[in-house]
Design a protein around this motif. Structure first.
Motif, short mmCIF file in Angstrom:
data_model
loop_
_atom_site.label_atom_id
_atom_site.label_comp_id
_atom_site.label_asym_id
_atom_site.label_seq_id
_atom_site.Cartn_x
_atom_site.Cartn_y
_atom_site.Cartn_z
N HIS A 1 -22.70 10.78 -12.89
CA HIS A 1 -21.50 11.54 -12.51
C HIS A 1 -21.02 12.39 -13.68
N GLU A 2 -20.47 13.55 -13.39
CA GLU A 2 -20.03 14.47 -14.44
C GLU A 2 -18.97 13.87 -15.35
N LEU A 3 -18.13 12.99 -14.83
CA LEU A 3 -17.07 12.40 -15.64
C LEU A 3 -17.60 11.46 -16.71
N SER A 4 -18.79 10.91 -16.49
CA SER A 4 -19.34 9.92 -17.42
C SER A 4 -20.33 10.51 -18.42
N GLN A 5 -20.56 11.80 -18.35
CA GLN A 5 -21.53 12.41 -19.24
C GLN A 5 -21.13 12.26 -20.71
N GLY A 6 -22.08 11.78 -21.52
CA GLY A 6 -21.82 11.63 -22.95
C GLY A 6 -20.98 10.43 -23.31
N LYS A 7 -20.72 9.55 -22.35
CA LYS A 7 -19.88 8.39 -22.61
C LYS A 7 -20.63 7.09 -22.32
N LYS A 8 -20.26 6.07 -23.06
CA LYS A 8 -20.84 4.75 -22.84
C LYS A 8 -20.01 4.05 -21.77
N LEU A 9 -20.67 3.62 -20.72
CA LEU A 9 -19.95 3.00 -19.61
C LEU A 9 -19.66 1.53 -19.87
N LYS A 10 -18.46 1.13 -19.50
CA LYS A 10 -18.08 -0.27 -19.55
C LYS A 10 -17.75 -0.69 -18.13
N ILE A 11 -18.63 -1.46 -17.53
CA ILE A 11 -18.47 -1.84 -16.13
C ILE A 11 -17.62 -3.11 -16.01
#
Length: 227
Positions: free
Chosen positions: A177-187
């Motif tokens: 998803h465009e909002l998560s680009q370049g970010k580390k996801l924390k689920i």
């Protein structure tokens, strides 16, 4: 430290006194006012958000962000282990002596404290009758640290607990998803039977509601409008 010690202090105060809670001080102490030269990575709202931001600022000024984060993580685990702890340390019957003993016990949980940041912060909360906000402050501080580390928290709510395979598939889909680009996801996963089925995804300030309960609500509204 064990939470039983804090609990005993709070319960003792509740049993011995029955005075009404004094009004909380308006505004924050000087310590809890964010400095101009430190900019938090994200804006938080609510009183607990204001205090969390103040703690972030104080920790950043003393290069103690990681240490403070670990300390609050330990405190957060303590609150999860004892769900009654928040109400106990927020008791309006606590005396100044009770609060000081509680602060000492909380410091033991928090561990090492560079520059007495945690000690001073807990003291400020006690003086302002805000110890009851500590659990929420721990959560808000972690939000700040996540943003500081370039993380994006993604909350997935389902009617039943999801297995690891499903969680991994969802994480892979969200990462595109465009909002998560370049970010580390924390689920973060949550279970809420009220949604009946499907999923609700929260990413930053966006919510994607794919729940069955939402579809039922939309159907009911459509039928109501027609009839």
């Amino acid at each position: 430290m064990n939470t039983a010690r804090v609990a005993r202090l709070g319960l003792r105060a509740t049993q011995q006194f029955s005075v009404p809670r004094s009004a909380a001080l308006n505004g924050l102490r000087t310590y809890a006012t964010p400095a101009q030269n430190v900019k938090p990575p994200v804006a938080l709202f609510g009183v607990d958000g204001t205090y969390a931001t103040a703690l972030y600022t104080a920790s950043a000024k003393t290069s103690a962000l990681d240490q403070t984060s670990k300390a609050l993580a330990s405190l957060a685990q303590t609150f999860k282990a004892d769900r009654k702890l928040t109400s106990i340390i927020a008791a309006p019957t606590l005396t100044a002596s009770d609060k000081q003993q509680i602060i000492q016990e909380l410091q033991k949980i928090a561990g090492s404290d560079k520059g007495d940041v945690i000690k001073n912060f807990l003291q400020t909360l006690a003086e302002n009758n805000r110890l009851g906000l500590l659990e929420g402050i721990c959560e808000k501080f972690e939000t700040l640290m996540g943003a500081h580390r370039g993380e994006m928290e993604v909350t997935i709510t389902s009617a039943q607990e999801l297995d690891n395979k499903t969680i991994n598939r969802l994480e892979k889909a969200v990462s595109k998803h465009e909002l998560s680009q370049g970010k580390k996801l924390k689920i973060v996963t949550k279970v809420n039977p009220d949604i009946v089925g499907g999923l609700v995804l929260e990413m930053g300030d966006r919510t994607i509601d794919l729940s069955v309960s939402s579809k039922i609500a939309k159907l009911n509204k459509a039928l109501t409008d027609v009839l």
